[in-house]
Structure formats: structure tokens, C-alpha cells
Scaffold this motif. Sequence first.
Motif, short mmCIF file in Angstrom:
data_model
loop_
_atom_site.label_atom_id
_atom_site.label_comp_id
_atom_site.label_asym_id
_atom_site.label_seq_id
_atom_site.Cartn_x
_atom_site.Cartn_y
_atom_site.Cartn_z
N PHE A 70 65.19 42.89 34.13
CA PHE A 70 64.16 43.87 33.43
C PHE A 70 64.54 45.12 33.98
CE2 PHE A 70 61.56 39.53 35.35
CZ PHE A 70 60.61 39.73 34.37
N THR A 71 64.22 46.06 33.07
CA THR A 71 64.49 47.13 33.60
C THR A 71 63.63 47.84 34.31
OG1 THR A 71 62.67 48.54 31.75
CG2 THR A 71 64.66 47.36 30.47
N PRO A 72 64.20 49.59 34.74
CA PRO A 72 63.55 50.05 36.17
C PRO A 72 62.06 50.03 35.01
CG PRO A 72 65.58 50.83 35.85
CD PRO A 72 65.16 49.38 34.35
N ASP A 73 61.62 50.39 33.92
CA ASP A 73 60.63 51.20 33.67
C ASP A 73 60.05 50.06 33.51
OD1 ASP A 73 61.46 53.56 32.91
OD2 ASP A 73 61.85 53.18 30.40
N GLN A 74 60.10 48.72 33.65
CA GLN A 74 59.56 47.52 33.97
C GLN A 74 59.38 46.93 34.59
OE1 GLN A 74 62.37 44.89 31.27
NE2 GLN A 74 60.36 44.37 29.86
N LEU A 75 59.58 47.29 35.88
CA LEU A 75 59.71 46.86 37.59
C LEU A 75 58.44 48.36 37.96
CD1 LEU A 75 63.41 45.79 38.27
CD2 LEU A 75 60.82 44.40 38.15
N ALA A 76 58.87 48.80 36.90
CA ALA A 76 57.11 49.94 37.67
C ALA A 76 55.60 49.28 37.19
CB ALA A 76 57.29 51.31 36.66
N ASP A 77 55.77 48.22 36.57
CA ASP A 77 54.90 47.40 36.10
C ASP A 77 54.21 47.14 37.38
OD1 ASP A 77 52.58 45.48 35.47
OD2 ASP A 77 53.10 46.12 33.43
N PRO A 78 53.32 47.06 37.93
CA PRO A 78 53.78 45.97 39.54
C PRO A 78 53.17 44.46 39.32
CG PRO A 78 51.54 47.64 39.29
CD PRO A 78 52.21 47.69 37.86
N ASP A 79 52.38 44.69 37.92
CA ASP A 79 52.65 42.68 37.78
C ASP A 79 54.25 41.88 36.80
OD1 ASP A 79 49.32 42.24 37.81
OD2 ASP A 79 49.45 43.69 35.86
N ILE A 80 54.42 42.85 37.12
CA ILE A 80 56.47 42.49 35.75
C ILE A 80 56.84 42.55 37.28
CG2 ILE A 80 58.28 43.20 35.30
CD1 ILE A 80 56.22 42.20 32.90
N SER A 103 35.73 22.44 44.71
CA SER A 103 37.26 23.31 44.80
C SER A 103 38.54 24.27 43.75
CB SER A 103 38.01 22.13 45.44
OG SER A 103 38.49 21.33 43.68
N GLY A 104 37.60 23.31 42.38
CA GLY A 104 38.48 24.81 41.91
C GLY A 104 38.36 26.29 41.52
N CYS A 105 36.87 26.42 42.37
CA CYS A 105 36.20 27.84 42.15
C CYS A 105 37.02 28.56 43.56
CB CYS A 105 34.92 27.89 42.81
SG CYS A 105 33.47 27.24 41.57
N GLY A 106 37.15 27.69 44.67
CA GLY A 106 37.34 28.13 46.08
C GLY A 106 38.70 28.27 46.20
N THR A 107 39.85 27.58 45.22
CA THR A 107 40.79 28.66 44.93
C THR A 107 40.75 29.67 44.64
OG1 THR A 107 41.71 25.78 44.23
CG2 THR A 107 43.25 27.99 43.50
N VAL A 108 40.12 29.61 43.35
CA VAL A 108 39.91 31.49 43.03
C VAL A 108 40.08 32.36 44.47
CG1 VAL A 108 38.98 32.91 41.46
CG2 VAL A 108 39.84 30.78 40.86
N LEU A 109 38.58 32.05 45.34
CA LEU A 109 37.81 32.58 46.15
C LEU A 109 38.51 33.45 47.35
CD1 LEU A 109 35.03 32.13 44.75
CD2 LEU A 109 34.60 32.24 47.47
N LYS A 110 39.55 32.18 47.32
CA LYS A 110 41.26 32.54 47.92
C LYS A 110 42.06 33.26 48.22
CE LYS A 110 39.79 28.29 50.96
NZ LYS A 110 40.68 26.96 52.15
N ASP A 111 42.06 33.51 46.53
CA ASP A 111 43.11 34.47 45.87
C ASP A 111 42.43 35.62 45.17
OD1 ASP A 111 45.70 34.32 45.44
OD2 ASP A 111 45.10 34.80 42.78
N TYR A 112 41.55 35.69 45.92
CA TYR A 112 40.68 37.06 45.19
C TYR A 112 41.69 38.64 45.80
CZ TYR A 112 36.27 35.70 43.24
OH TYR A 112 34.88 35.28 42.87
N GLY A 113 41.86 38.17 47.21
CA GLY A 113 42.49 39.25 48.15
C GLY A 113 43.88 39.70 46.46
N PHE A 114 44.68 38.49 46.15
CA PHE A 114 45.55 39.14 45.28
C PHE A 114 45.24 39.70 43.86
CE2 PHE A 114 48.53 37.95 42.13
CZ PHE A 114 49.75 38.46 42.22
N LEU A 115 44.17 39.31 43.26
CA LEU A 115 43.44 39.80 41.95
C LEU A 115 43.32 41.24 42.47
CD1 LEU A 115 41.15 36.12 40.99
CD2 LEU A 115 43.50 37.06 40.47
#
Length: 436
Positions: free
Chosen positions: A5-15, A270-282
Amino acid sequence: MQTNFTPDQLADPDIAVADRILRSCVHCGFCTATCPTFVTVGDEDDSPRGRIYMIKDMLETGAPASEPVAFHLDRCLSCLSCMTTCPSGVDYMHLIDHARTRVEETYDRPAHDRALRSLLAAILPYPTRFRAALRAAALGRLGRSLVRGEGTLVRRMRAMLDLAPAKLPPPSSTERPGVFPAHGERRARVALLAGCAQQVLDPGIHDATIRLLNRMGVEVVVAAGAGCCGALTHHLGRHEAALGFARANVAAWTREIGAGGLDAVVTDTSGCGTVLKDYGFLLRNTPEAADAARISELSVDITELLVRLDYQPSRTLAAPLTVAYHAACSLQHGQRVTDAPKTLLRRAGFAVAEPRDPHLCCGSAGTYNILQPEMSEQLRARKLGTLHALKPDLIAAGNIGCLTQLAGDGLPTIHTVELLDWMAGGPRPARLPTGG
């Protein structure tokens, strides 16, 4: 894995996140042995390792997603079995989630595919719309034989009609905000995610959760403003829509924390629970980041909470019942909750049997059984074969998608919490045959 990845690409937090994930992969291939799609078709491009290579190339080049990339990423169930297996700790979940968003943003899907995905995103997360659609689908089943042909759209239409229940249960009180008080001295106060699809397909699961927790001294709140967890749109690559649902839920439960406090945010899907536990990341890069992280920390599956509260049955079975326990992928791989459901079922007096290859998905996976009906049906048949081999009296699972997927093959499919509620003083589950 080396990345470029280029430096410009890595400036994107998702990249930047994708780069860290890609670099952790060592190409070992352990993931292929436990990937349901690879086990089924034997194609490297339908394995986590193969998809990781495609995602790397797509993100590094910055090019729009190609048809082959979209095809193979669409066939991923997001079951996360690969993460349980991976010795290097590759965070495949966040990588595939980001890649799905990229595909949705850059790939020009066929018109019928775009239309169906838009329809699912516009209906499934909203109980009133979903209930109306299922009533229409039930009528459509009468004309299923008229749906002819073998094209992709026709197969998907048949899959939707086959999944629609012949009769819908009446709406539950959990569709409206409210407080369900504890019986006797209050031990805890929790919020229950009422969500979307489960409210329509089987609201009795929520009812069992509330009854059981109330009898155990837990006050249950269905918060105003909370709704779909965002999983359905998230796995369709509709990132902003998923964030909207997550923000609404975080705001609703944060208000409840301020008003009366919360000891937990409980999910019985449980499908919902996985996403709820990931809200901090999302929501990590949003103004709601701190509140989202707190909600993730509070989120528990109902079985985790019942273990914490020392669940005990109050009745015994009149005759022995063998439960074939199906471990939902979102529970065993997404949340890493493996022992609690089985421990509780045994404590309640059931004989618990586990099928061969319990790590392999049943093929439900949110909207997967509609969008990928052929693969889904193969996985369903495989899973049912291993479950029937146990010669059980019923199948238990902790996710509405799995219960719906596995229904209709001669064995009753019942949520774990309904069985636990029954053995602790609640009503006998309606789908359970008489005699136990």
C-alpha cells in the motif's frame, strides 16, 4: 503476507486496518480445512486464503471489484470458522467486512441482483415491513410451482418462498418499548435487543428470555429507539446503513444507562450478539466511539448471563429427552461462546449430543440462504445429516437463522432459552411433541 500500500492509501484508517490484517496472514492454509465453502466445492478461491489474496489485490490496486472477486466474496458465509482455526490470529471478520463494502461501492451488479439486495435491506430490518412481506410470500407459496426456470433470480425466488412460514405468530409485546419488572428482589437490570427478524418469525424466544430473567430477579428493558442490530445490512456491504442502526442502538442504551443503569445488554439471537460486541470497532472513528465501546463491553449472549446468574431448573423431565445441540457459527466462532449453552442444557436435565463437524455452518448466514441458495442447501443437507445421525428428540440452537434453516425436516427446532425457561417454570415449548 507482504503488502504494497502507498502512504496515501495507508492514511485511510480502514486501509490501515486491512494492511495490519493482511500482514498477519502467513499463507499456512489451516483455514481451508474448516471453511464450509472450500470443503464443499474444493476451490481455493472459495477458501479464506484465496479470498484474502483477492482482497489484497483489490485494495492495493484501488481498482473496482471485478466479477470474479464479487462472486467469491459473495460466497463467503462470514461464519468465521477460519478465525477459530487460524494459528496466526488473522482478523478475517474485519477484512471481509471491509471488502464487502468495497464490492458494494464499486462493483456494477446485474440489475436483478441490485434489486433483490435493495429489497432485502429495505424489508428485513423492519418488523412491520417484514411481517407484511412474509404474509405476501405465504400467498406466493401457493403459486411456487409456477415459478419455472433455473436462472439465478428464479432460484432465489424459490428460496425466499420456501423460507416463508405458512403461518406467522402474533406480535409480541417486545415490539414496543417497555419495562418488564423483576419478580421479588431485583438482582440486575438489563436491556434486551428486540431486533427485527426474530420478532416476526418467533417472538416466543424473546418472551421466554423475559419470563426466565424476570423469575431470576432481573428487570428487563426494551429500550425506545433500539431496533435492528445492523447485521443484515452490514453483511450486504451497506456500511453506512449498518452504522445508522448501530448508532441508534448505542444512543438508546446509553440513555437507559443514564436513566436507571444497565448491568448488561442481552441478545438471544447470536448473529446480532456478534455485531453488538463489535460496536466498539464499527464506531471507533465516530463521535459515539466511547459509548459504543461501553455497549460492546456490556453485551452478552443470554446463555452467558444465565451462567453468571447461576441458572437452576425447578422441574425435572417426566421422560428423558436428547437434544442435538447445533452451535451457531455466530455464537461459537463470532462470540467464542461454546460451553455455556451445553452446560445449561445439561443442568436443566437434557441429554446433550453434538454432531460431527460442529464447526461447519448450516448455510443460513443472514441472507445467504436467499442469495446463495445452492450452496446453502448443500450445507443444510450436510448439517441435518449429522444431526439426524444422533437420533435426538429435538434440535436446539441459539440463533433464529439456524432454527429457521434447519426446520421442516422431521425434528423440532427450539431455541436453547425456551428449553431452559420451560425447565425453570415456564411453559412447554409449543413445537415440542408431547411426552417429555
